[in-house]
Design a protein around this motif. Structure first.
Motif, mmCIF file in Angstrom:
data_model
loop_
_atom_site.group_PDB
_atom_site.id
_atom_site.type_symbol
_atom_site.label_atom_id
_atom_site.label_comp_id
_atom_site.label_asym_id
_atom_site.label_seq_id
_atom_site.Cartn_x
_atom_site.Cartn_y
_atom_site.Cartn_z
ATOM 1 N N LEU A 63 0.864 -1.190 0.000
ATOM 2 C CA LEU A 63 0.000 0.000 0.000
ATOM 3 C C LEU A 63 0.891 1.227 0.000
ATOM 4 C CD1 LEU A 63 -2.690 -1.009 2.631
ATOM 5 C CD2 LEU A 63 -2.924 -0.960 0.166
ATOM 6 N N ASP A 64 0.344 2.320 -0.453
ATOM 7 C CA ASP A 64 1.150 3.539 -0.522
ATOM 8 C C ASP A 64 0.798 4.485 0.609
ATOM 9 O OD1 ASP A 64 2.579 3.267 -3.150
ATOM 10 O OD2 ASP A 64 0.507 2.879 -3.738
ATOM 11 N N ASP A 65 1.790 5.236 0.995
ATOM 12 C CA ASP A 65 1.590 6.284 1.997
ATOM 13 C C ASP A 65 1.530 7.603 1.239
ATOM 14 O OD1 ASP A 65 1.700 8.090 3.979
ATOM 15 O OD2 ASP A 65 3.593 7.403 4.849
ATOM 16 N N ILE A 66 0.344 8.158 1.167
ATOM 17 C CA ILE A 66 0.208 9.341 0.297
ATOM 18 C C ILE A 66 0.902 10.567 0.869
ATOM 19 C CG2 ILE A 66 -1.861 8.746 -0.994
ATOM 20 C CD1 ILE A 66 -3.362 10.492 1.117
ATOM 21 N N ASP A 67 1.205 10.545 2.156
ATOM 22 C CA ASP A 67 1.876 11.715 2.718
ATOM 23 C C ASP A 67 3.383 11.633 2.592
ATOM 24 O OD1 ASP A 67 -0.502 12.937 3.539
ATOM 25 O OD2 ASP A 67 -0.625 11.528 5.198
ATOM 26 N N HIS A 68 3.867 10.514 2.101
ATOM 27 C CA HIS A 68 5.306 10.376 1.914
ATOM 28 C C HIS A 68 5.762 11.335 0.838
ATOM 29 C CE1 HIS A 68 9.192 8.566 1.242
ATOM 30 N NE2 HIS A 68 8.998 7.782 2.290
ATOM 31 N N LEU A 69 6.907 11.934 1.061
ATOM 32 C CA LEU A 69 7.372 12.948 0.102
ATOM 33 C C LEU A 69 7.692 12.372 -1.262
ATOM 34 C CD1 LEU A 69 9.561 15.584 1.912
ATOM 35 C CD2 LEU A 69 7.303 15.807 0.974
ATOM 36 N N LYS A 70 7.879 11.042 -1.332
ATOM 37 C CA LYS A 70 8.134 10.485 -2.662
ATOM 38 C C LYS A 70 6.865 10.499 -3.501
ATOM 39 C CE LYS A 70 7.440 5.651 -1.489
ATOM 40 N NZ LYS A 70 8.080 4.422 -1.104
ATOM 41 N N ASN A 71 5.741 10.617 -2.815
ATOM 42 C CA ASN A 71 4.471 10.692 -3.529
ATOM 43 C C ASN A 71 3.951 12.112 -3.651
ATOM 44 O OD1 ASN A 71 4.423 7.938 -3.788
ATOM 45 N ND2 ASN A 71 3.480 7.686 -1.788
ATOM 46 N N ARG A 72 4.747 13.065 -3.220
ATOM 47 C CA ARG A 72 4.319 14.451 -3.338
ATOM 48 C C ARG A 72 5.386 15.185 -4.124
ATOM 49 N NH1 ARG A 72 2.852 16.771 2.336
ATOM 50 N NH2 ARG A 72 1.138 17.837 1.305
ATOM 51 N N ARG A 73 4.943 16.030 -4.979
ATOM 52 C CA ARG A 73 5.926 16.766 -5.760
ATOM 53 C C ARG A 73 5.692 18.265 -5.651
ATOM 54 N NH1 ARG A 73 4.022 18.453 -10.856
ATOM 55 N NH2 ARG A 73 6.151 18.812 -11.564
ATOM 56 N N ILE A 74 6.703 19.000 -6.043
ATOM 57 C CA ILE A 74 6.637 20.453 -5.980
ATOM 58 C C ILE A 74 6.167 20.970 -7.313
ATOM 59 C CG2 ILE A 74 7.980 22.552 -5.638
ATOM 60 C CD1 ILE A 74 7.861 20.898 -3.166
ATOM 61 N N ARG A 75 5.104 21.750 -7.273
ATOM 62 C CA ARG A 75 4.714 22.428 -8.503
ATOM 63 C C ARG A 75 5.285 23.831 -8.406
ATOM 64 N NH1 ARG A 75 -1.128 22.043 -11.209
ATOM 65 N NH2 ARG A 75 -1.573 23.923 -10.090
ATOM 66 N N SER A 76 6.307 24.065 -9.165
ATOM 67 C CA SER A 76 7.075 25.301 -9.010
ATOM 68 C C SER A 76 6.530 26.387 -9.913
ATOM 69 C CB SER A 76 8.522 25.036 -9.337
ATOM 70 O OG SER A 76 8.594 24.633 -10.669
ATOM 71 N N VAL A 77 7.195 27.515 -9.855
ATOM 72 C CA VAL A 77 6.858 28.650 -10.705
ATOM 73 C C VAL A 77 6.801 28.211 -12.163
ATOM 74 C CG1 VAL A 77 7.558 30.973 -11.312
ATOM 75 C CG2 VAL A 77 8.146 30.068 -9.091
ATOM 76 N N ALA A 78 7.769 27.403 -12.564
ATOM 77 C CA ALA A 78 7.836 26.965 -13.952
ATOM 78 C C ALA A 78 6.570 26.214 -14.348
ATOM 79 C CB ALA A 78 9.056 26.077 -14.151
ATOM 80 N N ASP A 79 6.131 25.304 -13.483
ATOM 81 C CA ASP A 79 4.945 24.516 -13.816
ATOM 82 C C ASP A 79 3.693 25.379 -13.849
ATOM 83 O OD1 ASP A 79 6.451 22.171 -13.883
ATOM 84 O OD2 ASP A 79 6.400 22.072 -11.699
ATOM 85 N N LEU A 80 3.595 26.257 -12.855
ATOM 86 C CA LEU A 80 2.415 27.120 -12.800
ATOM 87 C C LEU A 80 2.350 28.018 -14.013
ATOM 88 C CD1 LEU A 80 2.634 28.067 -9.052
ATOM 89 C CD2 LEU A 80 0.790 26.788 -10.098
ATOM 90 N N LEU A 81 3.502 28.598 -14.363
ATOM 91 C CA LEU A 81 3.518 29.497 -15.514
ATOM 92 C C LEU A 81 3.285 28.734 -16.800
ATOM 93 C CD1 LEU A 81 6.411 31.940 -14.641
ATOM 94 C CD2 LEU A 81 3.996 32.431 -14.709
ATOM 95 N N GLN A 82 3.786 27.520 -16.847
ATOM 96 C CA GLN A 82 3.587 26.722 -18.053
ATOM 97 C C GLN A 82 2.104 26.427 -18.252
ATOM 98 O OE1 GLN A 82 5.473 22.913 -18.099
ATOM 99 N NE2 GLN A 82 5.336 22.751 -20.327
ATOM 100 N N ASP A 83 1.429 26.103 -17.169
ATOM 101 C CA ASP A 83 -0.009 25.851 -17.263
ATOM 102 C C ASP A 83 -0.734 27.068 -17.807
ATOM 103 O OD1 ASP A 83 0.436 23.400 -16.289
ATOM 104 O OD2 ASP A 83 -0.366 23.778 -14.272
ATOM 105 N N GLN A 84 -0.323 28.245 -17.305
ATOM 106 C CA GLN A 84 -0.972 29.468 -17.751
ATOM 107 C C GLN A 84 -0.681 29.719 -19.224
ATOM 108 O OE1 GLN A 84 -3.135 31.111 -15.873
ATOM 109 N NE2 GLN A 84 -2.709 29.501 -14.373
ATOM 110 N N LEU A 85 0.553 29.473 -19.591
ATOM 111 C CA LEU A 85 0.939 29.691 -20.982
ATOM 112 C C LEU A 85 0.150 28.757 -21.886
ATOM 113 C CD1 LEU A 85 2.994 31.321 -22.673
ATOM 114 C CD2 LEU A 85 4.444 29.312 -22.623
#
Lengths: 1085, 373
Positions: free
Chosen positions: A317-339
């Motif tokens: 089973l997975d631990d969803i709070d484990h950092l390997k299952n969480r990622r950082i959505r950075s400025v680049a990703d946010l701006l890319q989505d907007q673009l």
């Protein structure tokens, strides 16, 4: 002169500095810069590259962007003060129009398609003259997660959730009867067969590819029994459509249903993305190509397989709070989505324009096809209103840095603060060296807003990494490696609690270590890795707390949060006891000027510094002089260098906001004593000496901005003028001939800053028909103007330092004028201000004593601040005691200490030993034996300043670094005798800014009832609140000196209740029945 | 130690040794004095003497002095010590810059060309300026410097009554050939005074003036036996000043301030008289105030009492109404003669009204207008 950066492949050298790791700290704002850089050089290009070719309806013309010909224009250099605008760069693309069949180019043009806000040297964005920052989001990374849950009957079921990068989520469930269901975007569950069939598989394919086909066969049989047998893809699609949109009855398959499903679910709603694909492949051991971003039927089949295995106990089973299952959505990703969004809009608009022009048989040109609105509007909206684009906290330099390093779980795609459970907020073992376990906000957002640990960084996949030192028998193999949360679990990591000094001894040395989520005691030989720095686990704010290891985590949290609220003072002073991180924070804050290369200083003064660089070029840099920050504190740079000197790259040129000589200086070293003093420090109150006032020790400058606009009303434009007939000359005395306040004048509450007249409709009588007639006959144009001046508000007095007049073009003819007036205040500390130390020891000033009345030391020095000794034991922040004692020793020895916390690894009780030995040294050196009294070390006998008598007990005295926080009485004190009322309820408004009243709430009413003070209660509920009639009568009665009349009618809130009841068809009446004749008389309610 | 410190505050060894040495010397001196002078011996306590034990100039702006006072009867030293310490810290006068007028500067929050410091920084430096004034009147001083180079306290042009303690004290640094012209107002006072910003303008800035020349003061009491079974005390006073006055001057000044404070107690009778006088005056004014307040309250009342409430005969009432006299307060504007001049208003009616007024409000109407006579 415009400089043009041609965007092509990123220069490789730009990324290389990120991969080299040393023991030194990384640039603290790297997470912002790196990410934005990534956006400009990678994401921007890749998004533009996939801009599709667009054809018109007749397939005659073709429109396309030319690859690799994108240009960003470097914005012109302007001084920050005057750009009431956005710091952005214009994006130009080259596009061409072709005749499709023959591939003949009609036209090729380079066109401006919109501007992109740029990050500045402080890693902030400047949008409409407001400094903003985009914070990184931390969210569940796309992929598949298995979990066991309880269904609504309390029976445990197993689920597999597929989280997409873009769109909704798909949840697979296997229940106790081993039936498998799918749930799309939290809607009604559908049979997995329906989903699979709808995705285009046949039953045979399904049965072939699933390992335990028995379950499916059972499932099919069951279905057959219920006569819900589905065979074709079409039927399944109809079924799925029905389930998704809750449509009952018979529905026939049509192409539109397929399209709808394609659009809503298969295409957009479940895009896994690159990372999602990688994660799914890894979890389900598939080998689907990396560029297949969407969810495939094979994925679901594999997921079902895994689910069934889990049901039978195979797999994890997975631990969803484990950092390997969480990622950082950075400025680049946010701006890319907007673009991405903006380009889709642009594409649609191009298509539309193309259709329109060809229909009208007009000539096409690329310039006509492209509009700037989609890009500009999308970015404006994003930077202006996206929850992750935030108003930069600029209280001091530390606040800025911490804000830029913040990680938020909130925002689109994340959790909401109300529904987030304890699990998400809690500290997880995988946070180790990546996310600070201490620094988070208090209250609602606890645990949802986290802070990046100082050594952590984000890798290319968006996962948090942290460096560790690899230990090996072979010295050459020893190196620093970066590990993400998923990787370090398989290593034994020494925690750094003790040192491995004596390598030669035969005895096995045991060290605490971390291995697979546990802390064990392991011999040094078995250790794989060790942490590289004792403060590696903490964020910047926490790392600035000396003797952190002696503090309770809760208080350390408060300490780190309160350091961010410290106000920059006019006379700065470095802390005597620090952790050594102060200089790093100061350098990376961006608030001090730093040489960019080896340079020679040619000239300095209060305004600018001229530097001569290697190429014999003189560069003038303008200093920031008394500028307002976002939080109304003062940013001021003072030159810190002498001219004609040579400097190396990276040397500090100036001081900055709360930065002195390259170190962060948030507070002052103050002589404190821990003792009670006539009850004035009861419950965290603080008693201070007058010295702190007259020596300007806690004096800070606050700059407030007042704004007024002059608009066009339907009566004509508003006029800015000196001639205000309504007001006395005394309040207009500071205005110049244009009606603006003269910079440099001292203004008090009520003074006019900008004189403005708003044209108003004429008098009431003239608006009546006969008035209009008169107007028509005699042609009298009686225009009356109302004064709408900008006045200095309460507690707003100060010196006008700047007046800025901005004209903004509203439309072709109208100019909107905005005037900003900046007023600087010098605020001394006063009763009611909040002060705090760095250990979460906060309090409010309760009394200010003359220095001769303060308790004094044996050498006659009066104490500056008296703190309560009871504030220490229950809060468990003993660090403050260590700090203040070491501070005292440092003060007498003329030394500054920079102590990295966790010094206990060197020896037991190292902190205590250090403090006592330094105190002893100080007492020996200066001959002040009272500094270290062996019978009560660290304490000293104090004398009462009022009587000269010695206090009964020895008292802990020392120099503590105390901060003045931004919570000051001047901003909070408020009283109201009369003021505005709310329109609907007619009750007094709320809040100081609206001159509101103090609420008499439910419990206060109980108190009044309890005391039986009927008249006061009636007054509170009627004439002081919403009884309009009585309010006026009271006023009249006070003027004429009559007794205040009792209200006879009901207050407004009661009338409101009656009206509301009436709208529910309930009549509430007040009736009197006469005894004589039983007549009923109704009274108005 | 040999000395029993009833209130020993200085626990450090060097001081103790000092005390020992000094008390020894003092005792020797005293004993010789006593043998010489019989009158002193008969007196239970010999006259107080003070002596400067140590002075030290620790810096231009830090002077230190230590004084010994003895002999005290046990308990007295503390009384003097506390009050001296407080007087030293709170009462001693000093001079400070109260106002600075800059040329060509509008706001202290703007940088000047060729000057490293902003006016704000210069004001901060001027506030710390240590200055000595021999005159009680406000004085003017001028800074007029031309760069490049540092501007220090030594560059200030002073009138003869002013003196700068530390000429090296930094004021500003000029980086160019510019002139810096500041006019300073120097005042004398005690304690500290906040600058009145409301008056500032046109390059004139009021500074918070800190007049206190004494930086710190401390005292310690040591007791010794002068003769068997006679304990006497010795008081040590330590004074740190900012250099504008010497510790000795500070001591004089503080003592003078204390004496001034205690002088009124030497004239007990006079004090009594003035005290009772003020009391009387107070009570008088109070009663006056009260009566006037009562009066005005009554007047307010009378304005709301209508003449019909006087229960006078209807004939008189009608006449009053016709004469537009509606309330009692209106009535009070009239004299008896005035009333008689109203048509149909006889002596009988006047008497009725007078009676009613007397009975209900105890008010009398004057017979005729005093102003007319």
């Amino acid at each position: 002169m415009k400089k043009i950066i041609t965007l092509s492949a990123p220069p490789p050298s730009q990324f290389s500095f990120l991969s080299e790791f040393q023991f030194s700290l990384p640039e603290l704002r790297q997470i912002q810069f790196k990410s934005y850089y990534y956006f400009i050089y990678k994401n921007l290009i890749s998004e533009l590259n996939i801009f599709p070719e667009i054809f018109d309806l007749n397939q005659e013309f073709q429109f396309e962007l030319l690859n690799k010909e994108y240009k960003l224009i470097k914005p012109e250099k302007t001084t920050i003060k005057f750009h009431y605008n956005t710091y952005s760069s214009d994006l130009y693309v080259t596009c061409r129009l072709l005749r499709r069949k023959k591939k003949i180019e009609i036209q090729k043009q380079t066109i401006f398609i919109g501007s992109i806000p740029l990050i500045d040297y402080q890693s902030t964005f400047r949008i409409n003259s407001v400094t903003r920052v985009i914070i990184n989001q931390i969210l569940r990374s796309p992929g598949i997660y298995y979990n066991s849950e309880l269904d609504h009957n309390g029976i445990s079921i197993y689920t597999g959730t597929i989280i997409s990068d873009w769109g909704g989520r798909l949840k697979l469930e296997i229940d106790s009867k081993t039936r498998i269901w799918a749930r799309i975007s939290k809607k009604r569950k559908v049979s997995i067969l329906v989903l699979l069939l709808a995705m285009g598989l046949t039953i045979k394919q399904i049965l072939d590819s699933v390992c335990s086909s028995k379950i499916f066969l059972d499932f099919l049989k069951e279905k057959k029994k219920k006569k819900e047998h589905l065979q074709s893809t079409e039927d399944a699609m109809v079924e799925l459509y029905k389930q998704l949109y809750y449509i009952g009855g018979d529905l026939l398959f049509s192409e539109s249903i397929r399209k709808e499903l394609q659009k809503k679910f298969f295409q957009q709603r479940c895009e896994l993305g690159k990372i999602g694909r990688l994660n799914v492949n890894k979890k389900l051991s598939l080998d689907i190509p990396e560029n297949e971003f969407f969810l495939l039927p094979q994925d679901i089949l594999a997921a079902i397989d895994y689910l069934i295995k889990i049901k039978f106990g195979i797999g994890t089973l997975d631990d969803i709070d484990h950092l390997k299952n969480r990622r950082i959505r950075s400025v680049a990703d946010l701006l890319q989505d907007q673009l991405k969004l903006a380009l889709i809009r642009l594409e649609n608009s191009v298509r539309q324009v193309m259709r329109r022009t060809t229909k009208r048989k007009r000539l096409l040109s690329p310039k006509n096809l492209i509009t700037q609105t989609p890009l500009i509007a999308t970015f404006k909206e994003f930077f202006g209103s996206h929850p992750l684009s935030q108003f930069l906290d600029q209280t001091n330099s530390l606040a800025e840095i911490v804000h830029k390093r913040r990680l938020s779980s909130l925002g689109p795609g994340g959790v909401t603060r109300r529904t987030a459970g304890f699990q998400v907020r809690d500290i997880h073992f995988s946070h180790y060296t990546r996310i600070c376990p201490i620094e988070t906000s208090e209250g609602m957002n606890a645990g949802l807003i986290a802070s990046l640990a100082i050594h952590a960084n984000v890798n290319n996949w968006g996962f948090l990494e942290s460096p560790f030192y690899k230990i090996s028998k072979n010295v050459k193999e020893e190196k620093i490696i970066n590990l993400s949360a998923g990787e370090d679990e398989y290593y034994r990591i020494a925690t750094g609690n003790c040192l491995a000094l004596d390598q030669g001894t035969q005895k096995i040395q045991i060290t605490p270590a971390r291995y697979r989520q546990e802390f064990l005691a392991i011999a040094w030989e078995q250790i794989h890795l060790r942490s590289i720095y004792p403060l590696q686990y903490f964020s910047v704010g926490v790392s600035l707390i000396p003797f952190l290891e002696h503090n309770d985590a809760n208080r350390a949290l408060m300490g780190s949060n309160m350091q961010r609220q410290a106000v920059p003072l006019i006379k700065l002073e470095k802390c005597i006891v620090g952790t050594g991180l102060e200089s790093q924070v100061a350098l990376d804050s961006g608030n001090v000027m730093i040489t960019k290369q080896s340079e020679k200083i040619m000239y300095t003064d209060g305004k600018k510094i001229s530097l001569l660089n290697n190429t014999n070029e003189t560069v003038n840099t303008h200093l920031i002089i008394y500028q307002r920050s976002n939080n109304s504190t003062c940013i001021h740079q003072k030159p810190q260098v002498i001219s004609k000197k040579f400097l190396k790259k990276g040397q500090v040129l100036t001081d900055g906001a709360a930065i002195l000589k390259g170190e962060l200086t948030l507070g002052k070293n103050i002589l404190v004593a821990y003792m009670p003093w006539e009850g004035y420090n009861f419950e965290d109150a603080i008693l201070i000496s007058e010295r702190l006032i007259y020596e300007d020790i806690y004096t800070s400058i606050h700059i407030e901005r007042y704004e007024i606009e002059s608009r066009n009303t339907n009566q004509g434009p508003e006029k800015i003028t000196k001639e205000i007939p309504h007001l006395e000359n005394s309040v207009l005395r500071h205005l110049d001939k244009n009606g603006l306040v003269i910079p440099g004048s001292w203004v008090e509450t009520g003074d006019v800053l900008v004189g403005k007249l708003t044209p108003q409709e004429t008098e009431e009588s003239l608006r009546a028909p006969e008035g209009k007639l008169l107007q028509a006959i005699f042609g009298i144009q009686v225009t009356n103007a109302k004064e709408t001046c900008l006045k200095v508000p309460l507690n707003g007095k100060g010196r006008v330092i700047d007046v800025i007049w901005i004209s903004k073009k509203e439309n072709s003819s109208n100019y909107e004028k905005i005037i900003h007036v900046y007023i600087a205040q010098k605020r001394k500390i006063q009763v009611g201000d909040k002060v705090a130390g760095r250990h979460g020891n906060k309090g409010i000033i309760s009394k200010i004593l003359p220095r001769q009345d303060m308790p004094y030391l044996q050498d006659g020095t009066p104490i500056d601040m008296v703190l309560s000794p009871l504030g220490v034991p229950s809060r468990m922040n003993v660090g403050q005691i260590f700090e203040c004692l070491l501070g005292l020793a440092g003060y007498f020895l003329g030394k500054h200490y920079r102590i990295t916390p966790f010094d206990e690894k060197y020896e037991r009780e190292a902190s205590r030993k250090l403090v006592f030995s330094e105190l002893y040294k100080a007492s020996k050196k200066t001959g002040n034996l009272w500094l270290f009294e062996p019978e009560n070390p660290g304490k000293s006998r104090l004398l009462n300043g009022r009587t000269g008598e010695i206090f009964e007990q020895a008292v802990t005295v020392g120099k503590a670094y105390m901060l003045k926080l931004i919570h000051q009485v001047d901003d909070k004190i408020h009283a109201r005798s009369s003021g505005p009322y709310a329109l609907v309820t007619q009750q007094p408004l709320r809040g100081r800014s609206r001159r509101g009243g103090q609420r008499v709430g439910e419990m206060e009413v109980w108190a009044l009832e309890g005391f039986g003070v009927a008249y006061i209660l009636q007054e509170m509920l009627t004439i002081k609140s919403d009884h309009i009639h009585a309010r006026y009568e009271v006023l009249g009665a006070i003027i004429t000196g009559e007794p205040i009349p009792k209200p006879k009618t009901a207050p407004e809130s009661f009338l409101l209740l009656v009206r509301e009841l009436r709208s529910l068809s309930l009549e509430l009446d007040h009736a009197v029945i006469f005894e004589k004749n039983l007549n009923i008389k109704f009274k108005d309610v | 130690s040999a000395i029993e410190g009833s209130n020993s505050t200085t626990a450090d060894a060097p001081v103790d040794e000092d005390v020992l040495a000094w008390t020894k010397a003092y005792r020797a001196e005293n004993s010789t004095a006593i043998t010489r002078d019989e009158t002193l011996k008969s007196n239970a306590q010999s006259a107080l003497q003070w002596k400067c034990v140590e002075t030290q100039v620790e810096g231009e702006r830090l002077h230190y002095g230590r004084f010994a006072v003895s002999p005290f009867r046990s308990g007295q030293a503390n009384t003097v010590g506390v009050s001296m310490q407080k007087a030293l810290l709170g009462e001693v006068e000093g001079a400070a810059v109260s106002c600075a007028t800059f040329k060509n500067v509008k706001s202290e929050y703007a940088a000047m060309k060729g000057v490293e410091e902003t006016p704000m920084d210069i004001l901060v430096n001027l506030k710390e300026l240590v200055i000595r004034s021999d005159s009680d009147e406000p004085q003017k001083a001028i800074i007029s410097a031309i760069g490049p180079g540092p501007v220090t306290a030594g560059d200030i042009v002073l009138p003869p009554s002013l003196e700068v303690t530390d000429p090296t004290q930094h004021i500003a640094y000029l980086t160019k050939e510019v002139s810096l012209d500041i006019e300073l107002d120097v005042e004398k006072g005690c304690g500290y005074r906040m600058g009145d910003h409301t008056k500032s303008g046109d390059g004139r800035f009021y500074i918070d003036s800190v007049f206190m020349p004494v930086r710190n003061a401390n005292y310690s009491v040591h007791s010794y036996e002068s003769e068997p079974d006679v304990t006497q005390e010795i008081l040590f006073l330590e004074i740190w000043t900012n250099g504008s006055i010497t510790p000795e001057e500070a001591l004089h000044e503080a003592a003078r301030c204390l004496i001034d404070l205690f002088l009124p107690f030497l004239h007990p009778k006079k004090k009594e008289v003035t005290n009772s006088a003020t009391k009387m005056h107070k009570s008088f004014t109070m009663s006056q105030f009260n009566s006037s307040a009562e009066m005005s309250a009554k007047e307010v009342d009378l304005r709301h009492v209508y003449v019909d409430q006087l229960r006078i005969p209807s004939k008189a009432y009608n006449s009053l109404k016709r004469a537009n006299i509606n309330t009692v307060s209106d009535l009070l504007d009239y004299t008896q003669d005035d009333l008689l001049s109203i048509p149909n208003f006889g002596r009988k009616s006047v008497d009725d009204i007078l009676e009613a007024l007397q009975a209900q409000f105890s008010i009398d109407l004057p017979e005729n207008n005093p102003l007319c006579n």
